[in-house]
Design an enzyme around this catalytic site. Structure first.
Site, PDB file in Angstrom:
ATOM      1  N   ASP A  97       6.246   3.584  -8.746  1.00 32.70           N
ATOM      2  CA  ASP A  97       7.550   3.149  -8.261  1.00 32.70           C
ATOM      3  C   ASP A  97       8.627   4.163  -8.624  1.00 32.70           C
ATOM      4  O   ASP A  97       8.736   4.572  -9.780  1.00 32.70           O
ATOM      5  CB  ASP A  97       7.918   1.791  -8.875  1.00 32.70           C
ATOM      6  CG  ASP A  97       7.071   0.681  -8.292  1.00 32.70           C
ATOM      7  OD1 ASP A  97       7.047   0.557  -7.063  1.00 32.70           O
ATOM      8  OD2 ASP A  97       6.423  -0.060  -9.065  1.00 32.70           O
ATOM      9  N   HIS A 117       0.073   3.791  -8.004  1.00 34.66           N
ATOM     10  CA  HIS A 117       1.297   3.348  -7.328  1.00 34.66           C
ATOM     11  C   HIS A 117       2.470   3.587  -8.265  1.00 34.66           C
ATOM     12  O   HIS A 117       2.617   2.895  -9.259  1.00 34.66           O
ATOM     13  CB  HIS A 117       1.186   1.869  -6.945  1.00 34.66           C
ATOM     14  CG  HIS A 117       2.451   1.351  -6.330  1.00 34.66           C
ATOM     15  ND1 HIS A 117       2.910   1.794  -5.113  1.00 34.66           N
ATOM     16  CD2 HIS A 117       3.365   0.451  -6.767  1.00 34.66           C
ATOM     17  CE1 HIS A 117       4.046   1.174  -4.825  1.00 34.66           C
ATOM     18  NE2 HIS A 117       4.352   0.363  -5.814  1.00 34.66           N
ATOM     19  N   HIS A 123      11.391   0.629  -2.648  1.00 31.36           N
ATOM     20  CA  HIS A 123      11.283  -0.818  -2.471  1.00 31.36           C
ATOM     21  C   HIS A 123      11.665  -1.629  -3.705  1.00 31.36           C
ATOM     22  O   HIS A 123      11.550  -2.853  -3.663  1.00 31.36           O
ATOM     23  CB  HIS A 123       9.886  -1.196  -1.953  1.00 31.36           C
ATOM     24  CG  HIS A 123       8.759  -0.726  -2.825  1.00 31.36           C
ATOM     25  ND1 HIS A 123       8.141   0.480  -2.650  1.00 31.36           N
ATOM     26  CD2 HIS A 123       8.142  -1.303  -3.877  1.00 31.36           C
ATOM     27  CE1 HIS A 123       7.189   0.626  -3.554  1.00 31.36           C
ATOM     28  NE2 HIS A 123       7.166  -0.443  -4.320  1.00 31.36           N
ATOM     29  N   ASP A 129       3.040  -1.731  -1.194  1.00 29.26           N
ATOM     30  CA  ASP A 129       3.746  -2.700  -2.040  1.00 29.26           C
ATOM     31  C   ASP A 129       4.946  -3.414  -1.406  1.00 29.26           C
ATOM     32  O   ASP A 129       5.290  -4.502  -1.843  1.00 29.26           O
ATOM     33  CB  ASP A 129       4.169  -2.013  -3.356  1.00 29.26           C
ATOM     34  CG  ASP A 129       4.546  -3.007  -4.449  1.00 29.26           C
ATOM     35  OD1 ASP A 129       4.076  -4.158  -4.381  1.00 29.26           O
ATOM     36  OD2 ASP A 129       5.311  -2.651  -5.352  1.00 29.26           O
TER      37      ASP A 129
HETATM   38 ZN   LIG Z   1       6.057  -0.835  -6.003  1.00 32.03          ZN
END
Ligand SMILES: [Zn+2]
Ligand SMILES: *[C@@H]1O[C@H](CO)[C@@H](O)[C@H](O)[C@H]1NC(C)=O
Ligand SMILES: *[C@@H]1O[C@H](CO)[C@@H](O)[C@H](O)[C@H]1NC(C)=O
Ligand SMILES: *[C@@H]1O[C@H](CO)[C@@H](O)[C@H](O)[C@H]1NC(C)=O
Length: 978
Positions: free
Chosen positions: A48, A46, A421, A170
């Site tokens: 970001d 994941h 996000h 997420d």
């Molecule tokens: Zn995230």
């Protein structure tokens, strides 16, 4: 049916390719065993797109002192490990990162990666530029960011690069509009990790963690139906099975000669977890996410252990074990669920708000970083309108013309990154927030060149254009210092509109060509405070402007009076002063369509009337602040922070009596850090409340969450309405969730919902709608009341990873950020209210205007042959490649919303534009990565037997396209400049 003309040939080629490739990709799923429990292991990372570090720092692995994370190494390492063993699988999600990496690879590596993708060993899921936030994003920006990411994947990998699954593991709560968009983008399913802990417990009991989300009340099913799966463990591996380089779980030690041989123990623990997980899902397939934040930088660790896990667990089948473990991907897992041919629980509401414990509601980020949220929204307007539309209307000269070379790509990418996000959500570290803003500003610089070039071409004048970006605080050196200038106002909508322009000036009287409602007002104390020494204008010139659809008008302004104006030439003030009271010199403020009154004792707004519909409601508005919890509290140690909203008490603090002054507008001064201007404009049906909040004082060591609250006589029965990502509206009821019995533990924070563009309260008679200028949190705690959170300043971190208190300061505001914004209020009869708030919200999202220097000929320009019907919103008009433009037309009303406008409308594509000939058109899915007639999605059966109304529907001709309520249709047009 290829109902649209061109590109037949094109079509056929793609089709062949699709057929071949889909087969290949699908066959690449490992075989499963029908009589066993199949455990799908999904290796993933994941990544970001900015959070604790900037997107660039994450890519390169810079600043590992903040967080050890380097995406380039992850991709390097994973590709090596995939090559080593063809059984292995990996999914990749964020195209913003993948794209950077791809550009830097040798053609040999690119070839290898293509093969991995073709064979389904490396699978893209989601595939947008980032994994967008769902609470604070606007649908137009989400569609754009998905479009850029998916376009790169299609152009690089062809049909095998097209993600089948949306993967929002997420985001902190899930919006119905996101599900609707994903369905229309052709995804077969959505997986996510976070939902309310009570909701999860309920769904585990009922085996409803996999469901069918019907994400629109207007689109005909299954258009907006999306299969939705809730992952078992957030997006983390099960307890004890994390084999990343930074995890501490024991590796599989499988040399039986060694003392610490642990295969039996590992297998036993794994089987227990798998069997347990199977009890809360419906089929004999379960999924396990094997990875987490920025994992797989040293992928060997993960894969070496996963290879062994699969080997040893499956070896037990020889001894009668009924568990089968395999490398898998979300789409392989989804395919098995589809094959199971079951019926699924139907959901029609959304997954907000999200709480992970009784006092831990993630409703603070709906408002966190209000200035960044506004800047993101303005940037969206700049991009959609100015950059994209004018690039198309101006033709090639826009990109290379008298003002140099410009591009819209920089802005597109900056906006795409900002949808992440931890970006517009406000949950990043301060230096990362600054980086998002810097990227947007840089994008805008590139866009300005496009715009100047385009306007130069359209108006045959290469006069320089000045972009006054600080008008919200009355700063524009040009208008302040010039005796004569012209103002170019541009209308991005497909209908003509008028609105008020405010310009900082030093003179006291001006003539403005053709403009109505002209007046000059002194710059307010609040504005002087907030602009600091960035501008010195003493007055604001206000006038009404009008611009044709998709076009502009130029207004000429010249100074008539430098000193105080003689009484005769003073424009008529828009106020009617009926009474004089002790503190106030006004009590009623009326203009054409609206009337507001103020309470003479308190100085607060006290009523609002619509003079056309003869409606009046009591309306009191005031500002309050909740004292943010510091976590030193009996019930829980949770403080308020960037993510979480947790007031110390349900009763907010209030400022009772503002000082009020009237200078053709009503100025209210509540406190040195809270003020407001109340305005009515000629020709406008809305009341404008311009609020200014900050620097929020913290010398009392109390964090503060500032709200404004509207208390009305409307009988709401504790129900209010909020939009979802700027589009469809959902009903919200206090202390209630539609699909489970809520145990409310936070009476304020647990009733907050995201507002992206509007919220309203209504009864049978009256509807009060508030249109906002950015995403904010809001609630209706009392009957007839609506509160909106405007600003937050907090002293503690809330333990969700960001590691900083949300305490924004900047070089201009070292004592705390000042934020200014507007709420637009309208009062209507419920059946016609949408006719006002739908177009109004689009105006607020898209509005833009700017000022050129020198004199130009009077000029009007419209890029459309005629205005489009009021129901039609021109959502996208952007250059696609040399001779093609991407067009999205949207029906902007819900099916139940408006007597007049909630009907199908037809538009003729060839008769749209005044400057472009449309030579051909082909229809695409919403994200423009698949031809519409090749879209084929899994169908899923809901548990309830309501049969969807399958209205089949044909366009009248090749060029006439019909839009039904809430429908968006996407076309690639081949065009030629006339
Ligand atoms: Zn995230
Ligand atoms: C799915 O189930 C329905 C009814 O339960 C049945 O009629 C249908 O044939 C099944 N489809 C497949 C592909 O098995
Ligand atoms: C406008 O007037 C203010 C106050 O008199 C002055 O400080 C400022 O310099 C003036 N601006 C210009 C451009 O003349
Ligand atoms: C996908 O990309 C290919 C080139 O790889 C292009 O020919 C095709 O038109 C694209 N499909 C869509 C729907 O844009």
């Amino acid at each position: 049916r290829h109902h649209l003309l061109t590109a037949q040939l094109f079509f056929n080629t793609v089709c062949v390719c699709v057929c071949v490739c889909v087969c290949v990709c699908m066959q690449s799923c490992h075989a499963t065993k029908p009589d066993m429990l199949n455990v799908h292991l999904v290796p993933h990372t994941h990544d970001d797109v900015g959070w604790l570090k900037t997107v660039d720092q994450y890519y390169y692995g810079d600043r590992n002192d903040i967080q050890h994370a380097g995406v380039q190494y992850i991709l390097d390492s994973v590709v090596d490990q995939l090559i080593k063993n063809p059984d292995r699988r990996f999914i990749y999600v964020e195209t913003a990162f993948f794209y950077r990496w791809w550009k830097q690879q040798s053609s040999a590596t690119q070839q290898t990666v293509k093969q991995l993708v073709d064979e389904g060993r490396l699978e893209f899921v989601n595939g947008g530029w980032c994994m967008s936030d769902e609470a604070t994003t606007h649908y137009s920006a989400v569609i754009d960011q998905m479009t850029i990411g998916l376009r790169f994947l299609n152009e690089t990998f062809g049909p095998c690069g097209r993600p089948r699954v949306a993967w929002h593991i997420d985001p902190f709560g899930h919006a119905r509009e996101h599900a609707s968009m994903f369905a229309q983008m052709g995804y077969d399913g959505l997986f996510f990790g976070r939902l309310d802990y009570q909701d999860r417990a309920h769904r585990m009991r009922e085996k409803e963690q996999e469901l069918l989300w019907r994400a629109s009340d207007s689109l005909t099913p299954p258009m907006a139906d999306l299969f939705t799966g809730i992952l078992p463990n957030g997006y983390n591996p099960p307890e004890g099975f994390c084999w990343d380089q930074f995890c501490d779980d024991p590796p599989i030690r499988d040399d039986p000669d060694l003392e610490d041989y642990n295969v039996d123990d590992v297998v036993k623990r794994f089987l227990a977890i798998a069997k347990n997980q199977a009890t809360v899902y419906k089929t004999n397939h379960i999924i396990m996410t094997m990875g987490s934040d920025f994992q797989y930088e040293n992928a060997n660790l993960w894969y070496k252990n996963l290879d062994k896990l699969i080997h040893y667990v499956n070896a037990l089948q020889a001894k009668g074990s009924k568990v089968n473990v395999l490398y898998s991907t979300p789409s392989c897992y989804l395919q098995e669920l589809h094959r199971a041919n079951l019926t699924w629980a139907l959901k029609t509401d959304d997954f907000f708000p999200y709480a992970d414990d009784a006092h831990d509601f993630w409703t603070g980020y709906f408002t966190s970083r209000p200035a960044l949220k506004r800047y993101e929204r303005i940037s969206n307007g700049n991009l959609q309108v100015i950059c994209n539309q004018l690039e198309v209307l101006g033709g090639p000269v826009s990109r290379k013309g008298p003002f140099g070379e410009g591009d819209s790509q920089t802005m597109k990418k900056a906006m795409a990154v900002a949808q992440h996000h931890d970006a517009v959500s406000g949950t990043e570290k301060q230096h990362v927030a600054n980086d998002y803003a810097r990227k947007l500003a840089e994008g805008w610089q590139h866009c300005q060149v496009v715009v100047s070039n385009s306007l130069a071409g359209l108006s045959s004048s290469s006069a320089e254009r000045i972009y006054c970006d600080n008008l919200n605080v009355s700063v524009c050196p040009l208008t302040e210092s010039s005796k004569k200038f012209s103002v170019n106002v541009y209308n991005p909508l497909a209908q003509p509109v008028n609105w008020a322009v405010r310009l900082p000036v030093n003179g006291t009287a001006y003539s403005v060509s053709d403009a109505k409602g002209r007046s000059v007002v002194p710059v307010s104390r609040a504005t002087q405070n907030v602009r600091r020494n960035r501008g010195f204008a003493v007055n604001e010139l206000v006038f009404q402007v009008q611009a044709p659809p998709l076009g502009y008008t130029i207004y000429f302004v010249s100074l008539r009076q430098d000193g105080p104006p003689p009484a005769s030439t003073q424009p008529r003030p828009p106020t009617v002063i009926k009474n004089k009271y002790r503190k106030l010199n006004i009590c009623v403020y009326v203009l054409q369509f609206l009337q507001v009154t103020f309470d003479p004792d308190t100085g607060l707004l006290s009523s609002l009337s619509n003079l056309e519909t003869k409606q009046t409601i009591k309306l009191t508005q005031n500002f309050y602040w909740y004292n943010a919890s510091d976590g030193k509290n009996m019930d829980s140690s949770q403080p308020s922070g960037a993510y979480i909203f947790r007031p110390n008490s349900s009763t907010p603090f209030v400022y009772v009596s503002p000082q009020t002054s009237v200078v053709q507008e009503v100025r209210q001064w509540f406190a040195p850090w809270v003020s407001q201007v109340v305005r009515l404009y000629t020709d406008s049906r809305t009341l404008e409340l311009e609020w200014t909040v900050g620097p929020v004082p913290i010398d009392d060591h109390l964090g503060k969450e500032v709200i404004t609250r509207l208390d009305t006589s409307i009988k709401t029965s504790e129900i209010f309405y909020t939009d979802s990502n700027g589009r469809e509206v959902l009903q919200r009821r206090k202390d209630f969730r539609p699909t489970w019995q809520l145990k409310q533990s936070e009476p304020i924070a647990g009733n907050y919902y995201p507002i992206n563009s509007r919220a309203f309260i209504k009864d049978d008679e009256d509807q009060l709608t508030v249109v906002t200028d950015r995403s904010q949190g809001g609630a209706s705690i009392q009957n007839g009341s609506l509160e909106i959170m405007l600003h937050r300043r907090l002293l503690y971190d809330d333990f969700r990873g960001v590691g900083e208190p949300l305490n924004e300061i900047s070089s201009i505001f070292p004592e705390g950020l000042v934020v200014r914004g507007r709420l637009l209020l309208s009062l209507d009869r419920p059946p016609t209210a949408a006719d006002t708030h739908r177009p109004l919200a689009q105006q607020v999202v898209l509005f833009k205007w700017f000022c050129p220097v020198s004199q130009l000929r009077t000029h009007h320009f419209s890029g459309l042959q005629a205005a489009l019907p009021p129901a039609v919103h021109l959502l996208t008009l952007t250059q696609w490649d040399k001779d093609k433009v991407l067009l999205r037309l949207e029906h902007q009303f819900q099916s139940w919303e408006s007597k007049r406008n909630s009907k199908p409308v037809t538009v003729n594509l060839q008769k749209l534009f005044s400057t472009l000939d449309v030579l051909g058109a082909s229809e695409l899915n919403l994200s423009a990565n698949q031809w519409k007639d090749e879209m084929s999605r899994f169908d899923w059966t809901p548990q309830t037997d309501e049969k969807p109304l399958l209205k089949t529907f044909e366009d009248h001709s090749d060029w006439e396209v019909t839009l039904r309520p809430m429908e968006i249709r996407t076309f690639l047009l081949r065009v030629r400049l006339r």
